[in-house]
Design an enzyme around this catalytic site. Structure first.
Site, PDB file in Angstrom:
ATOM      1  N   HIS A 184      14.012  86.384  39.860  1.00  0.00           N
ATOM      2  CA  HIS A 184      12.733  85.657  40.647  1.00  0.00           C
ATOM      3  C   HIS A 184      13.598  85.261  42.006  1.00  0.00           C
ATOM      4  O   HIS A 184      14.120  84.191  42.049  1.00  0.00           O
ATOM      5  CB  HIS A 184      12.527  84.348  39.908  1.00  0.00           C
ATOM      6  CG  HIS A 184      11.456  83.515  40.707  1.00  0.00           C
ATOM      7  ND1 HIS A 184      10.220  83.756  41.183  1.00  0.00           N
ATOM      8  CD2 HIS A 184      12.155  82.346  41.207  1.00  0.00           C
ATOM      9  CE1 HIS A 184       9.988  82.887  41.852  1.00  0.00           C
ATOM     10  NE2 HIS A 184      10.860  81.881  41.902  1.00  0.00           N
TER      11      HIS A 184
ATOM     12  N   ASP B  85       5.030  85.101  40.397  1.00  0.00           N
ATOM     13  CA  ASP B  85       5.193  86.500  40.963  1.00  0.00           C
ATOM     14  C   ASP B  85       4.204  87.398  40.104  1.00  0.00           C
ATOM     15  O   ASP B  85       3.340  87.985  41.046  1.00  0.00           O
ATOM     16  CB  ASP B  85       6.732  86.978  40.747  1.00  0.00           C
ATOM     17  CG  ASP B  85       7.588  85.976  41.210  1.00  0.00           C
ATOM     18  OD1 ASP B  85       7.625  85.380  42.397  1.00  0.00           O
ATOM     19  OD2 ASP B  85       8.776  85.518  40.511  1.00  0.00           O
TER      20      ASP B  85
HETATM   21  P1  NDP Z   1       9.874  70.887  43.331  1.00  0.00           P
HETATM   22  O1  NDP Z   1       8.965  70.095  42.228  1.00  0.00           O
HETATM   23  O2  NDP Z   1       8.983  71.368  44.348  1.00  0.00           O
HETATM   24  O3  NDP Z   1      10.662  72.221  42.500  1.00  0.00           O
HETATM   25  C1  NDP Z   1      11.380  71.979  41.649  1.00  0.00           C
HETATM   26  C2  NDP Z   1      12.139  73.393  41.460  1.00  0.00           C
HETATM   27  O4  NDP Z   1      11.083  74.254  41.069  1.00  0.00           O
HETATM   28  C3  NDP Z   1      12.949  73.996  42.640  1.00  0.00           C
HETATM   29  O5  NDP Z   1      14.290  74.365  42.162  1.00  0.00           O
HETATM   30  C4  NDP Z   1      12.268  75.131  43.293  1.00  0.00           C
HETATM   31  O6  NDP Z   1      12.953  76.089  43.728  1.00  0.00           O
HETATM   32  C5  NDP Z   1      11.600  75.379  41.892  1.00  0.00           C
HETATM   33  N1  NDP Z   1      10.654  76.620  41.954  1.00  0.00           N
HETATM   34  C6  NDP Z   1      10.294  77.558  41.348  1.00  0.00           C
HETATM   35  N2  NDP Z   1       9.496  78.276  41.666  1.00  0.00           N
HETATM   36  C7  NDP Z   1       8.947  77.524  42.701  1.00  0.00           C
HETATM   37  C8  NDP Z   1       7.704  78.082  43.636  1.00  0.00           C
HETATM   38  N3  NDP Z   1       7.137  79.107  43.298  1.00  0.00           N
HETATM   39  N4  NDP Z   1       7.369  77.007  44.315  1.00  0.00           N
HETATM   40  C9  NDP Z   1       8.207  76.183  44.578  1.00  0.00           C
HETATM   41  N5  NDP Z   1       9.459  75.680  43.872  1.00  0.00           N
HETATM   42  C10 NDP Z   1       9.659  76.755  43.056  1.00  0.00           C
HETATM   43  O7  NDP Z   1      10.948  70.112  43.941  1.00  0.00           O
HETATM   44  P2  NDP Z   1      11.066  68.212  44.135  1.00  0.00           P
HETATM   45  O8  NDP Z   1      12.247  68.364  45.213  1.00  0.00           O
HETATM   46  O9  NDP Z   1       9.667  67.934  44.736  1.00  0.00           O
HETATM   47  O10 NDP Z   1      11.261  67.856  42.873  1.00  0.00           O
HETATM   48  C11 NDP Z   1      12.513  68.245  42.366  1.00  0.00           C
HETATM   49  C12 NDP Z   1      12.561  66.919  41.192  1.00  0.00           C
HETATM   50  O11 NDP Z   1      13.486  67.157  40.400  1.00  0.00           O
HETATM   51  C13 NDP Z   1      12.978  65.633  42.088  1.00  0.00           C
HETATM   52  O12 NDP Z   1      11.917  64.519  41.553  1.00  0.00           O
HETATM   53  C14 NDP Z   1      14.473  65.430  41.449  1.00  0.00           C
HETATM   54  O13 NDP Z   1      14.861  64.004  41.501  1.00  0.00           O
HETATM   55  C15 NDP Z   1      14.397  65.847  40.305  1.00  0.00           C
HETATM   56  N6  NDP Z   1      15.821  66.325  39.680  1.00  0.00           N
HETATM   57  C16 NDP Z   1      15.778  66.243  38.356  1.00  0.00           C
HETATM   58  C17 NDP Z   1      16.889  66.628  37.720  1.00  0.00           C
HETATM   59  C18 NDP Z   1      17.253  66.228  36.290  1.00  0.00           C
HETATM   60  O14 NDP Z   1      15.902  65.926  35.691  1.00  0.00           O
HETATM   61  N7  NDP Z   1      18.400  65.978  35.689  1.00  0.00           N
HETATM   62  C19 NDP Z   1      17.975  67.255  38.279  1.00  0.00           C
HETATM   63  C20 NDP Z   1      17.898  67.645  39.529  1.00  0.00           C
HETATM   64  C21 NDP Z   1      16.619  67.369  40.400  1.00  0.00           C
HETATM   65  P3  NDP Z   1      13.223  76.104  45.252  1.00  0.00           P
HETATM   66  O15 NDP Z   1      14.025  74.786  45.840  1.00  0.00           O
HETATM   67  O16 NDP Z   1      14.004  77.218  45.569  1.00  0.00           O
HETATM   68  O17 NDP Z   1      11.818  76.121  45.963  1.00  0.00           O
END
Ligand code: NDP
Length: 328
Positions: free
Chosen positions: A187, A159
């Site tokens: 945020h 931001d």
């Molecule tokens: P991303 O990598 O795109 O995003 C991950 C997180 O970052 C989301 O919560 C997203 O929020 C957040 N975020 C914060 N700021 C921003 C921004 N400016 N723009 C975009 N995102 C932002 O998500 P993916 O779905 O590609 O990947 C998530 C991964 O996490 C998957 O591989 C999943 O398996 C894994 N995962 C792992 C966990 C663990 O390690 N225990 C638990 C849960 C998931 P928002 O959704 O609001 O955009």
């Protein structure tokens, strides 16, 4: 030769993870002379993709990368962690209530906080990126009573960077001429990007802009809704810019802010500026020697006060909701 720094990344197989890991391994997180060991945490269905990313990391032959471990066990992932980047989170899906979202993320961030508490290095620094980032950070912090509370932070640097870029575009200034911009609060769409103390080439930014209508009706909503605009244009959420901001956040925290400037970080409030103690809210901070300090004594005008209060109010409601769910 330096001992490698252990960097843990959760959600490593996601799109932010993909943009983030290569820059950590190439030295952008901590410095061009600091070797790193990566620990990638994923949920079981993400492990295979994380292995693929690790193969690519190997193929870069990064001189600073001293090892990669992939696991779905937080106790292993955070063992000896010096820096923990909590990126993986449960995204909000259609029809999901806010309570459901908070509960699902509680199921992720509470055990991760506990694992950090039990296994991380004494100097661990935690950055939460996964949304709702401020409240997820609060949940993790509450589960880690043995770790100093101030080590848990939430990302508002994207931001902050977005606001600098918008201000530069409006005024024709160079990005590098803009200093002392502040993101206050959550945020989320209620965040408040504040230019009243910002400087453009040493001159007050609000006076240089001199346009409160632009400030209220264009600047603030453009910064706050930038994420949605990126999704609209790209067909996918911002990932490289989010990863870049995570790099900036940790790099600044570890290596310090420049003289005459500050940055924005979501950090546990000490009560400054009327933000209730304990809420993880964004503040203007300076960093030195691996620690941050809230910039004190800024004059908050009526325009800013209303907006800071609204965002802080939202944080208080999120905290009350997760408390109601037994997550704090
Ligand atoms: P991303 O990598 O795109 O995003 C991950 C997180 O970052 C989301 O919560 C997203 O929020 C957040 N975020 C914060 N700021 C921003 C921004 N400016 N723009 C975009 N995102 C932002 O998500 P993916 O779905 O590609 O990947 C998530 C991964 O996490 C998957 O591989 C999943 O398996 C894994 N995962 C792992 C966990 C663990 O390690 N225990 C638990 C849960 C998931 P928002 O959704 O609001 O955009």
């Amino acid at each position: 030769t330096r001992t490698p720094v252990n960097v843990t990344v959760t959600g490593a197989a996601g799109q932010i993870g993909y943009a983030l890991l290569f820059r950590i391994a190439s030295g952008h997180l901590l410095g061009a002379d600091v070797p790193v060991k990566l620990r990638l945490l994923e949920i079981p269905q993400g492990l295979k993709a994380a292995e693929g990313t690790a193969m690519e990391l190997d193929d870069c032959a990064f001189p600073l990368l001293r090892g990669i471990e992939i696991t779905d066990d937080p106790n292993v992932a955070f063992d000896g962690a010096n820096v923990a980047l909590l990126v993986g989170a449960r995204p909000r899906t259609k029809g999901m209530e806010r309570g459901d979202l908070l509960e699902a993320n509680g199921g992720i961030f509470k055990p991760q906080g506990k694992a950090i508490n039990d296994h991380a290095a004494d100097d661990v620094k935690v950055l939460v990126v996964g949304n709702p980032a401020n409240t997820n950070a609060l949940i993790a912090q509450a589960a880690a009573p043995d770790v100093p509370a101030e080590r848990f932070t939430a990302m508002t640097r994207l931001d902050h960077n977005r606001a600098i870029s918008q201000l530069a575009a409006k005024t024709g200034a160079a990005v590098s001429d803009i200093k002392k911009l502040t993101i206050w609060g959550n945020h989320s769409a209620t965040q408040y990007p504040d230019i009243f103390h910002a400087e453009i080439a040493g001159k007050n930014a609000a006076e240089a802009v001199n346009d409160e209508v632009w400030l209220a009706d264009t600047f603030i909503p453009t910064v706050a809704k930038r994420g949605a605009a990126i999704i609209e244009a790209r067909g996918a959420s911002s990932a490289a810019s989010a990863a870049n901001a995570a790099i900036d956040h940790v790099h600044t925290w570890v290596n310090g802010t420049a003289e005459g400037d500050w940055t924005s970080m979501g950090i546990p409030s000490d009560g400054s500026y009327g933000v209730p103690e304990g809420l993880i809210s964004s503040f203007p901070v300076t960093c030195e020697g691996g620690a941050y300090k809230i910039v004190q004594g800024l004059d908050i005008n009526e325009f800013s006060r209303t907006r800071i209060d609204a965002s802080v109010q939202e944080l208080a409601e999120e905290r009350d909701a997760v408390r109601g769910l037994g997550l704090l």
